[in-house]
Design a protein around this motif. Structure first.
Motif, mmCIF file in Angstrom:
data_model
loop_
_atom_site.group_PDB
_atom_site.id
_atom_site.type_symbol
_atom_site.label_atom_id
_atom_site.label_comp_id
_atom_site.label_asym_id
_atom_site.label_seq_id
_atom_site.Cartn_x
_atom_site.Cartn_y
_atom_site.Cartn_z
ATOM 1 N N ILE A 133 0.745 -1.141 0.100
ATOM 2 C CA ILE A 133 0.087 0.039 -0.089
ATOM 3 C C ILE A 133 0.949 1.215 0.093
ATOM 4 C CG2 ILE A 133 -1.791 1.228 1.127
ATOM 5 C CD1 ILE A 133 -3.033 -1.347 0.522
ATOM 6 N N SER A 134 0.493 2.373 -0.987
ATOM 7 C CA SER A 134 1.434 3.362 -1.011
ATOM 8 C C SER A 134 0.207 4.613 -0.988
ATOM 9 C CB SER A 134 2.262 3.582 -2.371
ATOM 10 O OG SER A 134 2.712 4.711 -2.531
ATOM 11 N N LEU A 135 0.472 5.562 0.042
ATOM 12 C CA LEU A 135 -0.158 6.644 0.137
ATOM 13 C C LEU A 135 0.585 8.076 -0.237
ATOM 14 C CD1 LEU A 135 -2.033 4.876 1.541
ATOM 15 C CD2 LEU A 135 -2.514 6.695 2.986
ATOM 16 N N GLN A 136 -0.004 8.866 -1.362
ATOM 17 C CA GLN A 136 0.904 9.917 -1.789
ATOM 18 C C GLN A 136 -0.101 11.146 -1.766
ATOM 19 O OE1 GLN A 136 3.404 9.299 -5.132
ATOM 20 N NE2 GLN A 136 4.266 11.001 -5.014
ATOM 21 N N GLU A 137 0.324 12.405 -1.708
ATOM 22 C CA GLU A 137 -0.572 13.739 -1.494
ATOM 23 C C GLU A 137 -1.113 13.585 -3.088
ATOM 24 O OE1 GLU A 137 -0.567 18.205 -0.363
ATOM 25 O OE2 GLU A 137 1.252 17.162 -0.555
ATOM 26 N N PRO A 149 -11.634 16.400 6.854
ATOM 27 C CA PRO A 149 -12.058 16.485 5.330
ATOM 28 C C PRO A 149 -11.637 15.255 4.594
ATOM 29 C CG PRO A 149 -11.283 18.519 5.982
ATOM 30 C CD PRO A 149 -10.935 17.856 7.001
ATOM 31 N N LEU A 150 -11.916 14.738 3.776
ATOM 32 C CA LEU A 150 -11.661 13.628 2.682
ATOM 33 C C LEU A 150 -10.194 14.054 2.469
ATOM 34 C CD1 LEU A 150 -12.432 10.814 2.280
ATOM 35 C CD2 LEU A 150 -12.964 11.790 0.006
ATOM 36 N N PRO A 151 -9.204 13.369 2.618
ATOM 37 C CA PRO A 151 -7.852 13.888 2.078
ATOM 38 C C PRO A 151 -7.759 13.613 0.732
ATOM 39 C CG PRO A 151 -7.600 11.611 3.420
ATOM 40 C CD PRO A 151 -8.842 12.304 3.423
ATOM 41 N N GLY A 152 -6.688 14.403 0.167
ATOM 42 C CA GLY A 152 -6.311 14.169 -1.334
ATOM 43 C C GLY A 152 -5.398 12.994 -1.293
ATOM 44 N N LEU A 153 -5.399 12.107 -2.042
ATOM 45 C CA LEU A 153 -4.623 11.106 -1.814
ATOM 46 C C LEU A 153 -4.584 10.322 -3.043
ATOM 47 C CD1 LEU A 153 -5.273 9.169 1.494
ATOM 48 C CD2 LEU A 153 -3.124 10.530 1.056
ATOM 49 N N LEU A 154 -3.455 9.686 -3.484
ATOM 50 C CA LEU A 154 -3.152 8.903 -4.684
ATOM 51 C C LEU A 154 -2.955 7.530 -3.955
ATOM 52 C CD1 LEU A 154 -3.073 7.557 -7.467
ATOM 53 C CD2 LEU A 154 -0.412 8.491 -7.541
ATOM 54 N N VAL A 155 -3.662 6.770 -3.826
ATOM 55 C CA VAL A 155 -3.322 5.393 -3.167
ATOM 56 C C VAL A 155 -2.959 4.420 -4.252
ATOM 57 C CG1 VAL A 155 -4.348 3.707 -1.681
ATOM 58 C CG2 VAL A 155 -5.167 6.127 -1.175
ATOM 59 N N THR A 156 -2.113 3.700 -4.129
ATOM 60 C CA THR A 156 -1.667 2.528 -5.096
ATOM 61 C C THR A 156 -1.619 1.252 -4.194
ATOM 62 O OG1 THR A 156 -0.053 4.126 -6.134
ATOM 63 C CG2 THR A 156 0.056 1.654 -6.773
ATOM 64 N N LEU A 157 -2.533 0.307 -4.522
ATOM 65 C CA LEU A 157 -2.618 -1.047 -3.943
ATOM 66 C C LEU A 157 -1.956 -2.325 -5.023
ATOM 67 C CD1 LEU A 157 -3.639 -3.371 -2.317
ATOM 68 C CD2 LEU A 157 -5.899 -3.201 -3.413
ATOM 69 N N THR A 158 -0.835 -2.659 -4.600
ATOM 70 C CA THR A 158 -0.113 -3.528 -5.641
ATOM 71 C C THR A 158 -0.549 -4.896 -4.912
ATOM 72 O OG1 THR A 158 1.697 -2.277 -5.784
ATOM 73 C CG2 THR A 158 2.123 -4.686 -6.124
ATOM 74 N N LYS A 159 -1.339 -5.403 -5.658
ATOM 75 C CA LYS A 159 -2.078 -6.797 -5.400
ATOM 76 C C LYS A 159 -1.353 -8.091 -5.545
ATOM 77 C CE LYS A 159 -5.692 -8.590 -3.077
ATOM 78 N NZ LYS A 159 -5.744 -8.282 -1.695
ATOM 79 N N LEU A 213 -7.675 6.007 -6.288
ATOM 80 C CA LEU A 213 -7.106 4.472 -5.993
ATOM 81 C C LEU A 213 -6.719 3.630 -7.384
ATOM 82 C CD1 LEU A 213 -6.677 1.722 -4.213
ATOM 83 C CD2 LEU A 213 -8.998 1.288 -4.618
ATOM 84 N N ARG A 214 -5.288 3.427 -7.500
ATOM 85 C CA ARG A 214 -5.091 2.550 -8.493
ATOM 86 C C ARG A 214 -4.483 1.222 -7.924
ATOM 87 N NH1 ARG A 214 -0.469 7.048 -11.277
ATOM 88 N NH2 ARG A 214 -2.178 8.613 -11.571
ATOM 89 N N ILE A 215 -4.968 0.207 -8.723
ATOM 90 C CA ILE A 215 -4.575 -1.109 -8.487
ATOM 91 C C ILE A 215 -3.936 -1.866 -9.500
ATOM 92 C CG2 ILE A 215 -5.700 -3.399 -7.565
ATOM 93 C CD1 ILE A 215 -8.329 -1.949 -6.888
ATOM 94 N N GLU A 216 -2.585 -2.508 -8.976
ATOM 95 C CA GLU A 216 -1.660 -2.898 -10.093
ATOM 96 C C GLU A 216 -1.310 -4.085 -9.525
ATOM 97 O OE1 GLU A 216 0.841 0.199 -10.061
ATOM 98 O OE2 GLU A 216 2.397 -0.567 -8.709
#
Length: 293
Positions: free
Chosen positions: A48-52, A91-101, A58-61
């Motif tokens: 799991i990666s969280l980036q501003e 507030p809902l944070p601005g995030l790019l979440v990358t889930l490497t499955k 949400l990106r799933i790879e």
């Protein structure tokens, strides 16, 4: 959120949840089964990666990304973010979440639950907003019965439907090999095939195991009550167990959760060797190895 905390991506391994034992001890009136389980978290899992970012994305790879068929709104990682925001009253944070499955989906090793719990831990660090232990536990339980135990990826005992958690024993330095024959079994079907729901719980656990032999001897005396019904529904699970048990380097083998992933415990020096041997013999299976803790 501080500038320093926002600028740095947060990355963490969402470790597989492996049930070394799983005793089914009862069933509630609402249909939930009561469990008694020794749970461990090997160094194998999703990432799991969280980036501003300017919004929430949400990106799933990864090798099992295509197997996540749920609508975006039903994804546990996104649910964890929206639920955390509501619970923390931010507030809902601005995030790019990358889930490497990297873990197989619906495979008995709690991949989705661990992804959600890892996201919650990362969110606290990322936003600088920390919930109380009670609030975080309640939030995790609202996401799923297996999410609370994944908040602290250390040996633990989980009871009830998963909400009653206590520290587990110290484990010896050893290796684990996870094997999934790339078949899926329905958890509800496995529970329906269970002949008895009122089985004996685990006895009091020791404070620790000094050697792999001690741990294997303890596990031999106890159970995964879902293993037999799962094997009955999907014989390939039995083939995996046989392959692990026939390898003399494997000290102990069992199915995790409701299947279909099985594990073999071994000396750490043998883990990669066993993985390679199994890959050569069964190239169609998913296989991973690493330290047990």
């Amino acid at each position: 959120m501080s500038v320093a905390s926002a600028a740095r991506p947060r990355v963490e391994l969402a470790r597989a949840k492996v049930n070394l034992t799983l005793h089914v001890t009862g069933r509630r009136s609402d249909g939930y089964h009561l469990l008694d389980s020794l749970v461990v978290f090997p160094q194998i899992g999703d990432r799991i990666s969280l980036q501003e970012a300017s919004g929430l994305d949400l990106r799933i790879e990864g090798p099992f990304a295509r197997d996540l068929h749920t609508p975006a709104g039903d994804n546990l990682v996104l649910k964890a973010i929206t639920s955390f925001s509501a619970s923390a009253r931010i507030p809902l944070p601005g995030l790019l979440v990358t889930l490497t499955k990297r873990l197989p989906v619906a495979s008995g090793v709690g991949g989705g639950s661990s992804d959600a719990a890892t996201t919650l831990r990362l969110l606290e660090d990322f936003t600088g907003t920390y919930l109380s232990e009670e609030e975080l536990h309640a939030l995790a339980l609202s996401l799923g019965a297996d999410v609370p135990v994944c908040l602290v990826p250390e040996p633990q005992v989980m009871r009830g439907i998963g909400e009653l958690i206590s520290s587990g024993p110290e484990l010896p330095a050893c290796g684990i090999v996870l094997v999934n024959p790339k078949v899926s079994v329905s958890t509800s079907d496995v529970f329906k095939a269970l002949t008895s729901c009122d089985n004996a719980p685990m006895p009091l656990l020791p404070e620790g195991f000094d050697t792999l032999g001690q741990l294997a001897a303890y596990l031999e005396s106890y159970r995964n009550d879902l293993q037999a019904p799962a094997v009955g529904l999907e014989p390939q699970i039995g083939a995996v167990l046989s392959a692990l048990q026939e390898d003399r380097r494997v000290e102990f083998a069992r199915m995790s959760g409701s299947g279909a992933t099985c594990f073999g415990l071994c000396e750490l020096a043998h883990a990669m060797e066993i993985e390679r041997s199994l890959r050569e013999a069964h190239p169609q299976w998913w296989i991973a190895s690493g330290p047990l803790a």
